[in-house]
Each structure stands twice: as structure tokens, then as C-alpha cells.
Write a protein that holds these residues in place. Structure first.
Motif, PDB file in Angstrom:
ATOM      1  N   PRO A  29       0.801  -1.222   0.000  1.00 30.91           N
ATOM      2  CA  PRO A  29       0.000   0.000   0.000  1.00 30.91           C
ATOM      3  C   PRO A  29       0.835   1.275   0.000  1.00 30.91           C
ATOM      4  O   PRO A  29       0.415   2.292  -0.563  1.00 30.91           O
ATOM      5  CB  PRO A  29      -0.815  -0.121   1.294  1.00 30.91           C
ATOM      6  CG  PRO A  29      -0.925  -1.583   1.539  1.00 30.91           C
ATOM      7  CD  PRO A  29       0.385  -2.154   1.083  1.00 30.91           C
ATOM      8  N   GLU A  30       2.015   1.221   0.617  1.00 28.13           N
ATOM      9  CA  GLU A  30       2.863   2.410   0.674  1.00 28.13           C
ATOM     10  C   GLU A  30       3.229   2.927  -0.724  1.00 28.13           C
ATOM     11  O   GLU A  30       3.510   4.121  -0.897  1.00 28.13           O
ATOM     12  CB  GLU A  30       4.138   2.102   1.460  1.00 28.13           C
ATOM     13  CG  GLU A  30       3.941   1.955   2.955  1.00 28.13           C
ATOM     14  CD  GLU A  30       3.383   0.604   3.369  1.00 28.13           C
ATOM     15  OE1 GLU A  30       3.108   0.420   4.570  1.00 28.13           O
ATOM     16  OE2 GLU A  30       3.203  -0.277   2.498  1.00 28.13           O
ATOM     17  N   TYR A  32       1.320   3.349  -3.170  1.00 25.07           N
ATOM     18  CA  TYR A  32       0.227   4.129  -3.765  1.00 25.07           C
ATOM     19  C   TYR A  32      -0.426   5.073  -2.767  1.00 25.07           C
ATOM     20  O   TYR A  32      -1.489   5.616  -3.028  1.00 25.07           O
ATOM     21  CB  TYR A  32      -0.824   3.172  -4.348  1.00 25.07           C
ATOM     22  CG  TYR A  32      -0.229   2.205  -5.341  1.00 25.07           C
ATOM     23  CD1 TYR A  32       0.009   2.583  -6.657  1.00 25.07           C
ATOM     24  CD2 TYR A  32       0.140   0.917  -4.946  1.00 25.07           C
ATOM     25  CE1 TYR A  32       0.578   1.723  -7.560  1.00 25.07           C
ATOM     26  CE2 TYR A  32       0.710   0.038  -5.851  1.00 25.07           C
ATOM     27  CZ  TYR A  32       0.935   0.444  -7.158  1.00 25.07           C
ATOM     28  OH  TYR A  32       1.507  -0.423  -8.050  1.00 25.07           O
ATOM     29  N   HIS A  33       0.239   5.283  -1.643  1.00 20.25           N
ATOM     30  CA  HIS A  33      -0.330   6.120  -0.587  1.00 20.25           C
ATOM     31  C   HIS A  33       0.055   7.577  -0.811  1.00 20.25           C
ATOM     32  O   HIS A  33       1.224   7.914  -0.930  1.00 20.25           O
ATOM     33  CB  HIS A  33       0.172   5.643   0.774  1.00 20.25           C
ATOM     34  CG  HIS A  33      -0.447   6.361   1.929  1.00 20.25           C
ATOM     35  ND1 HIS A  33      -1.805   6.588   2.023  1.00 20.25           N
ATOM     36  CD2 HIS A  33       0.109   6.914   3.046  1.00 20.25           C
ATOM     37  CE1 HIS A  33      -2.061   7.237   3.148  1.00 20.25           C
ATOM     38  NE2 HIS A  33      -0.931   7.452   3.779  1.00 20.25           N
ATOM     39  N   ASP A  38      -5.151   7.684   6.342  1.00 23.19           N
ATOM     40  CA  ASP A  38      -6.162   6.796   5.785  1.00 23.19           C
ATOM     41  C   ASP A  38      -5.594   6.082   4.547  1.00 23.19           C
ATOM     42  O   ASP A  38      -5.208   6.726   3.575  1.00 23.19           O
ATOM     43  CB  ASP A  38      -7.419   7.574   5.411  1.00 23.19           C
ATOM     44  CG  ASP A  38      -8.600   6.654   5.128  1.00 23.19           C
ATOM     45  OD1 ASP A  38      -8.440   5.701   4.348  1.00 23.19           O
ATOM     46  OD2 ASP A  38      -9.684   6.888   5.694  1.00 23.19           O
ATOM     47  N   TYR A  39      -5.553   4.756   4.633  1.00 26.83           N
ATOM     48  CA  TYR A  39      -4.967   3.961   3.557  1.00 26.83           C
ATOM     49  C   TYR A  39      -6.012   3.302   2.661  1.00 26.83           C
ATOM     50  O   TYR A  39      -5.684   2.427   1.864  1.00 26.83           O
ATOM     51  CB  TYR A  39      -4.074   2.867   4.156  1.00 26.83           C
ATOM     52  CG  TYR A  39      -2.681   3.334   4.492  1.00 26.83           C
ATOM     53  CD1 TYR A  39      -1.616   3.094   3.627  1.00 26.83           C
ATOM     54  CD2 TYR A  39      -2.430   4.018   5.671  1.00 26.83           C
ATOM     55  CE1 TYR A  39      -0.340   3.520   3.937  1.00 26.83           C
ATOM     56  CE2 TYR A  39      -1.159   4.451   5.991  1.00 26.83           C
ATOM     57  CZ  TYR A  39      -0.116   4.196   5.114  1.00 26.83           C
ATOM     58  OH  TYR A  39       1.153   4.633   5.423  1.00 26.83           O
ATOM     59  N   ALA A  42      -5.260   3.570  -1.147  1.00 28.66           N
ATOM     60  CA  ALA A  42      -4.022   2.881  -1.505  1.00 28.66           C
ATOM     61  C   ALA A  42      -4.205   1.369  -1.497  1.00 28.66           C
ATOM     62  O   ALA A  42      -3.735   0.662  -2.401  1.00 28.66           O
ATOM     63  CB  ALA A  42      -2.909   3.280  -0.539  1.00 28.66           C
ATOM     64  N   TYR A  64      -2.830   0.029   9.481  1.00 24.30           N
ATOM     65  CA  TYR A  64      -3.358   0.700   8.298  1.00 24.30           C
ATOM     66  C   TYR A  64      -4.802   1.106   8.593  1.00 24.30           C
ATOM     67  O   TYR A  64      -5.680   0.252   8.710  1.00 24.30           O
ATOM     68  CB  TYR A  64      -3.334  -0.216   7.080  1.00 24.30           C
ATOM     69  CG  TYR A  64      -1.959  -0.630   6.625  1.00 24.30           C
ATOM     70  CD1 TYR A  64      -1.306   0.052   5.609  1.00 24.30           C
ATOM     71  CD2 TYR A  64      -1.324  -1.726   7.213  1.00 24.30           C
ATOM     72  CE1 TYR A  64      -0.041  -0.332   5.184  1.00 24.30           C
ATOM     73  CE2 TYR A  64      -0.062  -2.117   6.795  1.00 24.30           C
ATOM     74  CZ  TYR A  64       0.572  -1.421   5.786  1.00 24.30           C
ATOM     75  OH  TYR A  64       1.825  -1.809   5.372  1.00 24.30           O
TER      76      TYR A  64
END
Length: 217
Positions: A29-30, A32-33, A38-39, A42, A64
Motif C-alpha cells: 500500500p505504501e 500508492y499512498h 487513511d490507507y 491505496a 493501516y
């Protein structure tokens, strides 16, 4: 007979190896964060990408935060953590499923492993008045594996695989930790709710405010 020069073969081999490597690698996820705590967007982006290639989403951070009712599962995806990463919500006005599916289509071949889910982190206990919310909600799902996961601050139903098209679920070695709902004054729970199809359920431990009350499977 068609002949290929060495440069063409090397380029072709490189493309094949690159495609294979891309499909094998996990995404996080990192990547596209865009910032903030708030994730949701992502993680959804990762699920969308992984679904197209049959890939995996790896969670490596401790926590997350997501918005309830916004993470939509899709076919051919693996969500996993080697460190017990927690996907959580903490908005008492938005108690909806952490993971759900689009009701318009069947999803299949999904693995969720080694993750923690918390429906009320930072609030300590569920506050919702309507007591029929879920953490994982699937109505049209095939071949779903949920393994070695922990579910915290569960108010009512936790894992729901409920529908005539559902079959082949494997739900094993999970911990489900229920919390009494203040608005209800009691426990009203279905830890693993399955009504149709053939499924494998084993070694799931159910806790009631820290005290083990049942082993399901």
C-alpha cells in the motif's frame, strides 16, 4: 525455417522474465499512498492491480487505517502480512464491513493470511446501535481462504460467507475476540457464519473480552 538473431532472442527473453518477475512480486500500500493516515484508496488500488495479474498485496507496517465499507475484494488476490499488520477502523459513526464484495458478481480464489483486523481500534469497544455489522462480508464467493488472522473488537458477526453460490472456503487457525456492545448490553455473536456449500473450518479460537469461550472447527 524462420531464423531469429541473438538480439531479438535476448529481448524476448528479457520481456518474458520481466513479466514473470512482475507477476511474482508483491505490491504494498505504501507504493500508492498519497499521504495522511487513511490507507483506504491505496489498499484498494493494490487490490485492483493484484486482481488483474493474480498477484499479492503485502502489508508490512504495524497499522493501516481504513474507512469502513470502502474496501472491495476482487478475484485472484492474496492479502498477507508476515508481521501481523492490522487493518482497522475507528469511526464510531461508520461501522461497516472492513472487507466486502460487489454483489453484482461472483468472486473467487482469494487468500487472506496473517493479518489483524480491528473494528474499533482507539475506541476500545464497538459503539454502533445496529448490531449486525461484519468484518469480512461475502455473499457470492468461491475458494476463499482466511488463515492465521486475528479479529479484534468484534461486536457481532465476524466472518460471513453466506449465499447459495458460496463454496470451497477454508477458514482455519484464526482468533476472534468479541467485545460486549454497550448499546445491546450483551453479546450477540456469530463468529463464522456460513449457511451454504461445502467449506473447511478448523482450529479457530473465539474469545469473549479476553476469555476463551469456544473453539470452532
Amino acid at each position: 525455417m524462420v531464423k531469429f538473431n541473438n538480439n531479438f532472442l535476448l529481448i524476448l527473453l528479457s520481456l518474458i522474465l520481466f513479466t514473470f518477475e512482475a507477476n511474482c512480486k508483491s505490491i504494498r500500500p505504501e507504493q500508492y499512498h498519497a499521504g495522511g493516515d487513511d490507507y483506504t484508496m491505496a489498499i484498494q488500488k493494490c487490490i485492483d492491480i493484484a486482481s488483474q495479474s493474480g498477484g499479492a498485496v503485502e502489508f508490512t507496517a504495524d497499522r493501516y487505517r481504513v474507512t469502513g465499507g470502502k474496501l472491495k475484494l476482487k478475484s485472484n488476490v492474496t492479502l498477507y502480512s508476515r508481521v501481523g499488520s492490522c487493518i482497522y477502523t475507528s469511526d464510531k459513526n461508520n461501522y461497516k464491513s472492513i472487507l466486502y464484495q460487489d454483489m453484482d458478481s461472483v468472486i473467487e480464489n482469494i487468500t487472506i493470511k496473517g493479518l489483524c483486523f480491528d473494528q474499533s481500534m482507539e475506541l476500545n469497544s464497538p459503539y454502533y446501535d445496529h448490531i449486525n455489522y461484519y468484518i469480512l462480508l461475502l455473499y457470492r464467493a468461491k475458494n476463499i481462504t482466511v488463515e492465521d488472522c486475528t479479529f479484534h473488537h468484534v461486536g457481532t458477526n465476524c466472518i460471513v460467507v453466506n449465499g447459495p453460490e458460496c463454496f470451497g472456503s477454508k477458514i482455519v487457525s484464526n482468533e476472534i475476540k468479541f467485545t460486549r456492545i454497550p448499546s445491546a448490553g450483551h453479546y450477540d455473536v456469530s463468529s463464522i457464519y456460513i449457511t451454504d456449500g461445502e467449506h473447511y473450518i478448523a482450529d479457530n479460537y473465539i474469545y469473549n473480552d479476553g476469555q476463551e469461550i469456544n473453539r470452532q472447527g
